[in-house]
Design an enzyme around this catalytic site. Structure first.
Site, PDB file in Angstrom:
ATOM      1  N   GLY A 107       0.623  -1.099   0.285  1.00 35.13           N
ATOM      2  CA  GLY A 107       0.589   0.563   0.062  1.00 35.13           C
ATOM      3  C   GLY A 107       0.670   1.136   0.045  1.00 35.13           C
ATOM      4  O   GLY A 107       1.985   1.226   0.178  1.00 35.13           O
ATOM      5  N   GLN A 151       3.035   9.784   0.548  1.00 28.19           N
ATOM      6  CA  GLN A 151       4.448   8.416   1.096  1.00 28.19           C
ATOM      7  C   GLN A 151       5.410   9.610   0.026  1.00 28.19           C
ATOM      8  O   GLN A 151       6.336   8.718  -0.153  1.00 28.19           O
ATOM      9  CB  GLN A 151       4.347   7.530   0.818  1.00 28.19           C
ATOM     10  CG  GLN A 151       3.714   7.496   2.652  1.00 28.19           C
ATOM     11  CD  GLN A 151       3.211   5.556   2.270  1.00 28.19           C
ATOM     12  OE1 GLN A 151       2.404   5.530   1.933  1.00 28.19           O
ATOM     13  NE2 GLN A 151       4.254   4.629   3.423  1.00 28.19           N
ATOM     14  N   CYS A 202       5.417  -0.458   7.195  1.00 28.73           N
ATOM     15  CA  CYS A 202       5.071   1.130   6.623  1.00 28.73           C
ATOM     16  C   CYS A 202       6.608   1.353   5.692  1.00 28.73           C
ATOM     17  O   CYS A 202       7.805   1.390   6.207  1.00 28.73           O
ATOM     18  CB  CYS A 202       4.973   1.740   7.499  1.00 28.73           C
ATOM     19  SG  CYS A 202       3.971   3.561   6.669  1.00 28.73           S
ATOM     20  N   LEU A 203       6.406   1.830   4.415  1.00 22.65           N
ATOM     21  CA  LEU A 203       7.346   2.213   3.468  1.00 22.65           C
ATOM     22  C   LEU A 203       8.002   2.958   3.801  1.00 22.65           C
ATOM     23  O   LEU A 203       9.050   3.408   3.862  1.00 22.65           O
ATOM     24  CB  LEU A 203       6.284   2.251   2.067  1.00 22.65           C
ATOM     25  CG  LEU A 203       6.301   0.623   1.253  1.00 22.65           C
ATOM     26  CD1 LEU A 203       6.109   1.292  -0.008  1.00 22.65           C
ATOM     27  CD2 LEU A 203       7.913  -0.009   1.415  1.00 22.65           C
ATOM     28  N   HIS A 218      -4.612   1.949   6.920  1.00 23.23           N
ATOM     29  CA  HIS A 218      -3.468   2.018   7.222  1.00 23.23           C
ATOM     30  C   HIS A 218      -3.351   3.384   6.113  1.00 23.23           C
ATOM     31  O   HIS A 218      -2.933   4.477   6.548  1.00 23.23           O
ATOM     32  CB  HIS A 218      -2.644   1.109   6.995  1.00 23.23           C
ATOM     33  CG  HIS A 218      -0.258   1.854   6.754  1.00 23.23           C
ATOM     34  ND1 HIS A 218       0.071   0.914   7.816  1.00 23.23           N
ATOM     35  CD2 HIS A 218       0.296   2.439   6.255  1.00 23.23           C
ATOM     36  CE1 HIS A 218       1.258   1.789   8.015  1.00 23.23           C
ATOM     37  NE2 HIS A 218       1.227   2.164   6.649  1.00 23.23           N
ATOM     38  N   GLU A 219      -3.801   2.968   4.894  1.00 22.20           N
ATOM     39  CA  GLU A 219      -3.587   3.599   3.818  1.00 22.20           C
ATOM     40  C   GLU A 219      -4.685   4.802   4.299  1.00 22.20           C
ATOM     41  O   GLU A 219      -4.114   6.169   3.969  1.00 22.20           O
ATOM     42  CB  GLU A 219      -3.368   3.215   2.396  1.00 22.20           C
ATOM     43  CG  GLU A 219      -2.561   1.681   2.385  1.00 22.20           C
ATOM     44  CD  GLU A 219      -1.217   2.343   2.672  1.00 22.20           C
ATOM     45  OE1 GLU A 219      -0.697   4.239   2.720  1.00 22.20           O
ATOM     46  OE2 GLU A 219      -0.206   1.814   3.154  1.00 22.20           O
ATOM     47  N   HIS A 231      -2.871   7.399   6.466  1.00 26.24           N
ATOM     48  CA  HIS A 231      -2.131   8.388   6.530  1.00 26.24           C
ATOM     49  C   HIS A 231      -2.545   9.571   5.740  1.00 26.24           C
ATOM     50  O   HIS A 231      -2.198  10.923   5.531  1.00 26.24           O
ATOM     51  CB  HIS A 231      -1.316   7.549   4.135  1.00 26.24           C
ATOM     52  CG  HIS A 231      -0.019   6.801   5.102  1.00 26.24           C
ATOM     53  ND1 HIS A 231       1.307   7.865   5.730  1.00 26.24           N
ATOM     54  CD2 HIS A 231       0.206   5.907   5.287  1.00 26.24           C
ATOM     55  CE1 HIS A 231       1.511   6.489   5.769  1.00 26.24           C
ATOM     56  NE2 HIS A 231       1.987   5.681   5.520  1.00 26.24           N
TER      57      HIS A 231
END
Ligand code: ZN
Length: 180
Positions: free
Chosen positions: A45, A50, A102-103, A144-145, A148
């Protein structure tokens, strides 16, 4: 085009996304770049913040076989990759606790409690408003996304003890962000 992924410590990750008023070529390009960047980084994701943007857009691709058997059927109707424009969670049910990463927090992960099942309203790439209900890992990725897009990060979901255990890594990321 692969875009660089912004890591913890950069202010953009704390910004709230702005609703997308119209799906322009610029938005289409952003979606395509975000998908390419997510796959290149081997993530499931990615949200606009990000990659340094503030459109209310996130992309998700949870491999079907990564999902627990009992969730696969429930999630089968949801197209992958899933592109969410102006998404909003309208219902949630139950809880699940699993490892989450998370990236924007490379090499950091922690067990996080999330809703087991969520219903999300969103606009797709064609501009059609849709509703999807997801369980398991896909449900976790959606939560999660969308976090963000509200400027909420993995670290905010950690307990004080979890945060303490990664304090050194967080400090290093913040230091790196300041130097960039
Ligand atoms: Zn993330």
């Amino acid at each position: 085009m692969i875009l660089p992924i912004v890591t913890f410590g950069h202010d953009i990750l704390r910004q709230k996304a702005k609703p997308v008023a119209e799906i322009t070529n610029e938005v289409r390009q952003l979606i395509s770049d975000m998908l390419e960047s997510m796959y290149a980084a081997k993530g499931v994701g990615l949200a606009a913040e990000q990659v340094g943007r503030t459109e209310s857009v996130c992309v998700i691709d949870v491999p079907r076989d990564a999902e627990k058997e009992e969730c696969r059927e429930d999630n089968a109707a949801i197209p992958m990759p899933l592109v969410l424009i102006n998404p909003e969670i309208t219902a949630s049910e139950g809880t699940q606790r699993n490892e989450e990463g998370c990236l924007s927090f490379p090499e950091i992960g922690a067990p996080i409690t999330r809703a087991d099942k969520v219903t999300v309203d969103y606009t797709d790439r064609e501009g059609v408003r849709r509703t999807a209900t997801a369980r398991g890992l896909l449900s976790r990725a959606i939560q999660h996304e969308i976090d963000h897009l509200h400027g909420v990060l993995l670290v905010d979901k950690m307990s004080p003890i979890q945060k303490m255990s990664v304090a050194g890594q967080l400090k290093r990321l913040q230091k790196k962000a300041r130097a960039e």
